[in-house]
Design a protein around this motif. Structure first.
Motif, PDB file in Angstrom:
ATOM      1  N   ARG A 166       1.028 -14.120 -10.203  1.00 51.07           N
ATOM      2  CA  ARG A 166       0.032 -14.821 -11.134  1.00 51.07           C
ATOM      3  C   ARG A 166      -0.161 -13.514 -12.000  1.00 51.07           C
ATOM      4  NH1 ARG A 166      -5.088 -17.493  -8.233  1.00 51.07           N
ATOM      5  NH2 ARG A 166      -4.831 -18.375 -10.588  1.00 51.07           N
ATOM      6  N   VAL A 184       0.771  -3.152  -6.632  1.00 48.31           N
ATOM      7  CA  VAL A 184      -0.565  -2.772  -6.072  1.00 48.31           C
ATOM      8  C   VAL A 184      -0.687  -4.001  -4.986  1.00 48.31           C
ATOM      9  CG1 VAL A 184      -1.512  -1.579  -7.743  1.00 48.31           C
ATOM     10  CG2 VAL A 184      -2.034  -3.964  -7.896  1.00 48.31           C
ATOM     11  N   PRO A 185      -1.832  -3.796  -3.869  1.00 48.52           N
ATOM     12  CA  PRO A 185      -2.139  -5.048  -3.063  1.00 48.52           C
ATOM     13  C   PRO A 185      -3.169  -5.972  -3.806  1.00 48.52           C
ATOM     14  CG  PRO A 185      -2.633  -2.791  -2.007  1.00 48.52           C
ATOM     15  CD  PRO A 185      -2.216  -2.464  -3.677  1.00 48.52           C
ATOM     16  N   THR A 186      -2.727  -7.326  -3.561  1.00 50.38           N
ATOM     17  CA  THR A 186      -3.589  -8.150  -4.517  1.00 50.38           C
ATOM     18  C   THR A 186      -3.763  -9.250  -3.464  1.00 50.38           C
ATOM     19  OG1 THR A 186      -1.478  -9.397  -5.174  1.00 50.38           O
ATOM     20  CG2 THR A 186      -2.276  -7.650  -6.554  1.00 50.38           C
ATOM     21  N   THR A 187      -4.719 -10.229  -3.850  1.00 51.24           N
ATOM     22  CA  THR A 187      -4.909 -11.477  -2.977  1.00 51.24           C
ATOM     23  C   THR A 187      -3.624 -12.184  -2.829  1.00 51.24           C
ATOM     24  OG1 THR A 187      -5.478 -12.591  -4.975  1.00 51.24           O
ATOM     25  CG2 THR A 187      -7.432 -11.447  -3.755  1.00 51.24           C
ATOM     26  N   GLN A 188      -2.810 -12.206  -3.851  1.00 52.08           N
ATOM     27  CA  GLN A 188      -1.535 -12.984  -3.458  1.00 52.08           C
ATOM     28  C   GLN A 188      -0.627 -12.647  -2.530  1.00 52.08           C
ATOM     29  OE1 GLN A 188      -0.447 -15.653  -5.443  1.00 52.08           O
ATOM     30  NE2 GLN A 188      -2.516 -15.292  -6.175  1.00 52.08           N
ATOM     31  N   ASN A 189      -0.905 -11.200  -1.828  1.00 54.54           N
ATOM     32  CA  ASN A 189      -0.337 -10.877  -0.808  1.00 54.54           C
ATOM     33  C   ASN A 189      -0.677 -11.841   0.617  1.00 54.54           C
ATOM     34  OD1 ASN A 189      -0.731  -7.643  -1.992  1.00 54.54           O
ATOM     35  ND2 ASN A 189       1.270  -8.763  -1.741  1.00 54.54           N
ATOM     36  N   ARG A 204       0.906  -1.353  -0.094  1.00 59.86           N
ATOM     37  CA  ARG A 204      -0.212  -0.047  -0.007  1.00 59.86           C
ATOM     38  C   ARG A 204       1.081   1.479  -0.157  1.00 59.86           C
ATOM     39  NH1 ARG A 204      -2.295  -3.859   2.455  1.00 59.86           N
ATOM     40  NH2 ARG A 204      -4.632  -4.502   2.172  1.00 59.86           N
ATOM     41  N   PRO A 259       4.216  -9.682 -11.452  1.00 62.12           N
ATOM     42  CA  PRO A 259       3.134 -10.366 -10.770  1.00 62.12           C
ATOM     43  C   PRO A 259       3.395 -11.787 -10.512  1.00 62.12           C
ATOM     44  CG  PRO A 259       2.435  -8.838 -12.550  1.00 62.12           C
ATOM     45  CD  PRO A 259       3.735  -9.185 -12.708  1.00 62.12           C
TER      46      PRO A 259
END
Length: 494
Positions: free
Chosen positions: A115, A126-131, A103, A113
């Motif tokens: 994915r 950017v913040p993603t679900t992978q974090n 963030r 990335p």
């Protein structure tokens, strides 16, 4: 049809959960070769693939740390410098970095990335679900270390762990053999039932008209790396195994088959790992011959290993001199997969991942982009760019702590042999991960190695194990009449 293997896996998992503790350990290793199998339908997880091994690890964590005593012992180990404090600090730092850095540096740092539709593409951070998913994977690995550190304090459990290691190697051989046989037999539909992961699966790649063996892993390099880890572990851990058929017959056969499958995987990283394994085996033999004279387990087999190695070297030299054409296919494969690797598009792409991740680390001033923020083709770079310099420093201190742990309890020759096995078996897969590791997760195989080393070498855990043994003996004696009381009662009856 995909529901059938999922139902079978969960039936086995629930059954082992309510069996003795070692049952989960056997399932833990047996599940490792199923790296392309989604044990939970990806439609229910939003595209996240949960393979069987992390799920079994979660069950093991719940079994070991789900009680008040288990949590208290884990907390005690986490707060001791001689225990798992460094690992706990790594976990803490990685969590903080993952929470804030994506963030804080959003839109300001270029990354690859984890994915992506095209893996050669880059994007802005950017913040993603992978974090979240990568932090979950790291958390499972960390807590698995705590679980094994508690589970493997007792010698019977360690012996079960060695047998479970053999089961995992056997399953790796079985899945690799089925994939190899699928070229000649109609086994592909059956194998496809276990290839349900949401990430890219490279299962039909050929090199020099030969199919790359992938087993039930996502790609050949993953299968080769897993087979190498089992090969190194069996070779070094077998010295701590009790005499019998498993150590003397089964383990050598498994090692031979794993060696063959590693070659058939045609993974350049696995090939180099084999070279490192040979160097580690030679160095370990010299160390045992010079510095381990007081341990009979480590002295076992020195002469036979020397003569076996000498005979193999002489046979290879004779083949090269007498029938040089016999080795031509092997030389051609090695040339293509190792010597010419730097000219391939795959090498260029993976080098780009590593370069972009290093630039991301510099752009964040060493703070990192958070777990799951970027991918690399080098485990050290992936870890450092994701968790930051501080997080990576704590992790590699954990590695040093494990490798330098040399003291088992006095008189515990088996424990000393196990600590030696941890050190030597760790090295080949670790250096291989420096060429193919894409994520910061150190993995569940390493979690086992860290856990067994801590179970043997940490004085606090050993004291807890001795106290538990004393409690079991006292409980048994309270429920069993003493010999003296029995004799007096018999005398009174007469």
């Amino acid at each position: 049809m995909e529901a059938i293997p999922i139902a079978v896996f969960w039936s086995i998992a629930v059954w082992t959960l309510f069996r003795r503790k070692q049952a989960l350990m056997y399932l833990f290793f047996a599940a490792m070769p199923f790296g392309s199998f989604a044990a939970v339908p990806t439609e229910l997880t939003g595209g996240l693939t949960l393979t069987p091994t992390p799920i079994v690890a979660i069950l093991l964590i719940a079994r070991q740390l789900g009680s008040v005593r288990g949590l208290a012992q884990a907390l005690d180990a986490a707060l001791k410098a001689s225990g798992l404090l460094l690992l706990f600090l790594f976990w803490l730092v990685a969590g903080i970095v993952t929470m804030f850095m994506p963030r804080f540096f959003a839109g300001a740092v270029e990354i690859v990335p984890v994915r992506a539709g095209a893996l050669a593409d880059t994007a802005m951070l950017v913040p993603t679900t992978q974090n979240v998913s990568q932090f979950v994977y790291i958390s499972i690995s960390v807590l698995t270390v705590f679980s094994f550190a508690r589970l493997l304090r007792a010698r019977p459990m360690r012996r079960h762990a060695l047998a479970a290691l053999c089961l995992g190697a056997a399953m790796t051989v079985l899945t690799g053999g089925l994939d190899l046989a699928s070229q000649y037999l109609p086994l592909q539909p059956m194998l496809e039932l276990f290839r349900t992961a949401s990430y890219a699966l490279l299962t039909d790649v050929e090199i020099l008209t030969s199919k790359r063996v992938v087993g039930l892993m996502p790609e050949a390099s993953a299968f080769g790396g897993l087979a190498l880890a089992f090969l190194a572990s069996l070779y070094f851990f077998r010295r701590a195994m009790p005499p019998g058929r498993l150590r003397d017959r089964v383990v050598p056969v498994l090692m031979g088959l794993l060696l063959l499958l590693i070659w058939l995987s045609t993974s350049s990283a696995a090939y180099l790992g084999l070279g490192l394994f040979g160097a580690a085996a030679a160095a370990e033999w010299c160390w045992r011959a010079v510095a381990a004279v007081r341990n009979p387990l480590l002295q076992r087999g020195l002469a036979s290993e020397f003569w076996l190695g000498a005979a193999a070297t002489c046979a290879l030299v004779l083949i090269v001199i007498a029938v040089p054409r016999m080795l031509a296919p092997m030389r051609e494969m090695f040339d293509v997969m190792v010597l010419q690797k730097s000219t391939t598009s795959s090498f260029e792409e993976r080098s780009m991942w590593t370069q972009v991740s290093l630039h991301a680390l510099v752009a964040t001033h060493g703070l990192g982009v958070g777990l799951g923020g970027t991918r690399a083709s080098n485990f050290a770079v992936a870890l450092t760019s994701n968790a930051g310099l501080l997080g990576a420093a704590f992790y590699f201190l954990v590695v040093l702590q494990t490798l330098l742990m040399r003291r088992a309890p006095q008189g515990d020759a088996e424990g000393q042999a196990l600590l030696s096995a941890v050190r030597w078996s760790y090295l080949p897969p670790f250096f291989t991960s420096l060429m193919i590791g894409t994520t910061p997760d150190f993995g569940l195989f390493n979690a086992f190695l860290y856990g067994i080393a801590m179970a043997i070498g940490h004085k606090g855990l050993q004291s807890a194990a001795r106290r538990a043994d004393v409690r079991r003996i006292n409980d048994a004696s309270r429920h069993r009449p003493s010999r003296l009381v029995t004799e007096r009662s018999a005398h009174a009856s007469h």
